[in-house]
Design a protein around this motif. Structure first.
Motif, short mmCIF file in Angstrom:
data_model
loop_
_atom_site.label_atom_id
_atom_site.label_comp_id
_atom_site.label_asym_id
_atom_site.label_seq_id
_atom_site.Cartn_x
_atom_site.Cartn_y
_atom_site.Cartn_z
N ARG A 289 -35.33 -8.60 -25.64
CA ARG A 289 -35.22 -9.28 -26.93
C ARG A 289 -35.02 -8.34 -28.12
O ARG A 289 -34.50 -8.77 -29.15
CB ARG A 289 -36.48 -10.12 -27.19
CG ARG A 289 -36.71 -11.21 -26.15
CD ARG A 289 -37.94 -12.02 -26.50
NE ARG A 289 -38.27 -13.00 -25.47
CZ ARG A 289 -39.31 -13.81 -25.50
NH1 ARG A 289 -40.15 -13.74 -26.53
NH2 ARG A 289 -39.54 -14.66 -24.53
N GLY A 291 -33.85 -5.37 -30.76
CA GLY A 291 -32.55 -4.86 -31.20
C GLY A 291 -32.30 -3.46 -30.68
O GLY A 291 -33.14 -2.87 -29.99
N PRO A 292 -31.15 -2.91 -31.00
CA PRO A 292 -30.79 -1.58 -30.48
C PRO A 292 -31.75 -0.50 -30.98
O PRO A 292 -32.09 -0.45 -32.16
CB PRO A 292 -29.38 -1.36 -31.03
CG PRO A 292 -28.87 -2.71 -31.40
CD PRO A 292 -30.07 -3.49 -31.82
N ASN A 293 -32.19 0.36 -30.08
CA ASN A 293 -32.95 1.56 -30.42
C ASN A 293 -32.87 2.53 -29.24
O ASN A 293 -32.49 2.15 -28.14
CB ASN A 293 -34.41 1.22 -30.77
CG ASN A 293 -35.17 0.61 -29.60
OD1 ASN A 293 -35.63 1.31 -28.71
ND2 ASN A 293 -35.29 -0.73 -29.60
#
Length: 346
Positions: A289, A291-293
């Motif tokens: 779920r 976001g991009p990291n």
């Protein structure tokens, strides 16, 4: 003469064994399981007390605190190792367990357990209460589902808000089923109110705590996981390296080696089960779920080669390491690898 003392703690009383030089038993006793009674008994002993050992358990932290405040050198001993050693005894009694604990203490064949602060124990009590209420709520919902299924009445997928209305819709017109379901519905409504109150309290505690606010900057880490991590670790300085958090919480593979045999198996599952579950939940949320990291990207790359389940476990272990480092350094989560590396080299 210097002595080592082993305590086998039970709810009402504690078996005490005093060992002298060369492991010779000096005296045995049974004392009430209260700090005042133990301190009174120990102060009457005409010996120099080197250390007092007791197995980690429900009453141990309370007794450890009382003994330490009285000036004694008390040691909490890891349960798994103590249990494995005491299992070798053919006859198990409280006095034999106390003797075994004293001998382990004298030999140094034990692993000390950190005694948590009062605030950490209070936080864990609140989280345990929340989990108990939630578990009971789920259990009675599943129980009612099973009862109705016997009559061909299927609830199906339904939101929490519409759950009660859906049940009443199915049992309408059947007096016996209405009488059977009504107490469960009232109990469920009461449990939902209590759970909502506990959720609000947990959320406010996490928001008001600067450490939890810092931990929650990581995707996938909410109030419950942040409080669980803080209450379990208690003092970040007790870990020399952040990498030690993974083995401590039982998220590293076990190993069985003997001669030519060398088997690397499943994770050890040693340590705090609640924290291990919380880190696994954080890893699941991050993979599916968030976001991009850079941490999620690392987990997704690992999932391609080793499978999603192993990747989730590995990510949970790494989340624990990163959270500990964030706490030690007082820095928020860095979403890019470059920012994280720049902070480390600064």
């Amino acid at each position: 003469m210097e002595v080592y003392i082993g305590l086998d703690v039970s709810l009402a009383s504690t078996a005490v064994c005093v060992l002298g030089e060369k492991g010779k038993m000096v005296t045995e006793a049974r004392v009430a399981s209260a700090p005042e009674a133990l301190v009174s008994f120990l102060r009457e002993l005409p010996y120099g007390i080197v250390a007092i050992g007791l197995e980690a358990g429900p009453l141990s932290q309370w007794l450890h605190k009382g003994l330490t405040e009285a000036g004694f050198e008390a040691v909490l001993m890891e349960t798994r190792r103590v249990k494995a050693a005491l299992k070798a005894m053919p006859i198990k009694t409280d006095r034999r367990d106390a003797e075994g604990i004293a001998r382990l203490l004298q030999m140094g064949w034990f692993r000390p357990v950190h005694c948590k602060t009062v605030s950490s124990q209070e936080m864990r009590a609140l989280l345990s209460s929340r989990k108990s209420v939630k578990d009971v709520l789920i259990k009675i919902e599943l129980s009612l589902r099973g009862v109705l299924r016997n009559f061909g009445l299927k609830l199906g997928p339904v939101s929490k808000g519409r759950w009660e209305a859906r049940v009443r819709e199915l049992i309408a017109g059947n007096a016996v089923l209405e009488a059977a379901a009504e107490p469960i519905l009232r109990a469920r409504a009461g449990l939902r109110r209590e759970l909502a109150g506990l959720e609000r309290l947990v959320r406010h505690l996490a928001i008001d705590d600067p450490v939890c606010r810092l931990l929650m900057t990581m995707p996938g880490v909410g109030p419950v996981i942040a409080l669980t991590f803080k209450s379990a670790i208690d003092r970040p300085g007790r870990f020399r390296r952040s990498k030690d958090v993974g083995p401590w919480v039982g998220l590293t593979p076990g190993r069985d080696q003997s001669g030519e045999r060398d088997i690397v198996g499943a994770i050890t599952k040693a340590g705090d089960a609640g924290l291990r579950m919380a880190l696994y939940q954080a890893a699941t949320v991050m993979l599916n779920r968030a976001g991009p990291n850079w941490l999620k990207a690392w987990g997704l790359r690992l999932a391609k080669h080793r499978g999603k389940k192993r990747a989730t476990v590995a990510l949970a272990r790494r989340i624990g390491v990163v959270l500990h480092r964030m706490w030690r350094d007082g820095t928020a989560f860095r979403f890019t690898r470059e920012a994280a590396m720049a902070l480390r080299t600064a």
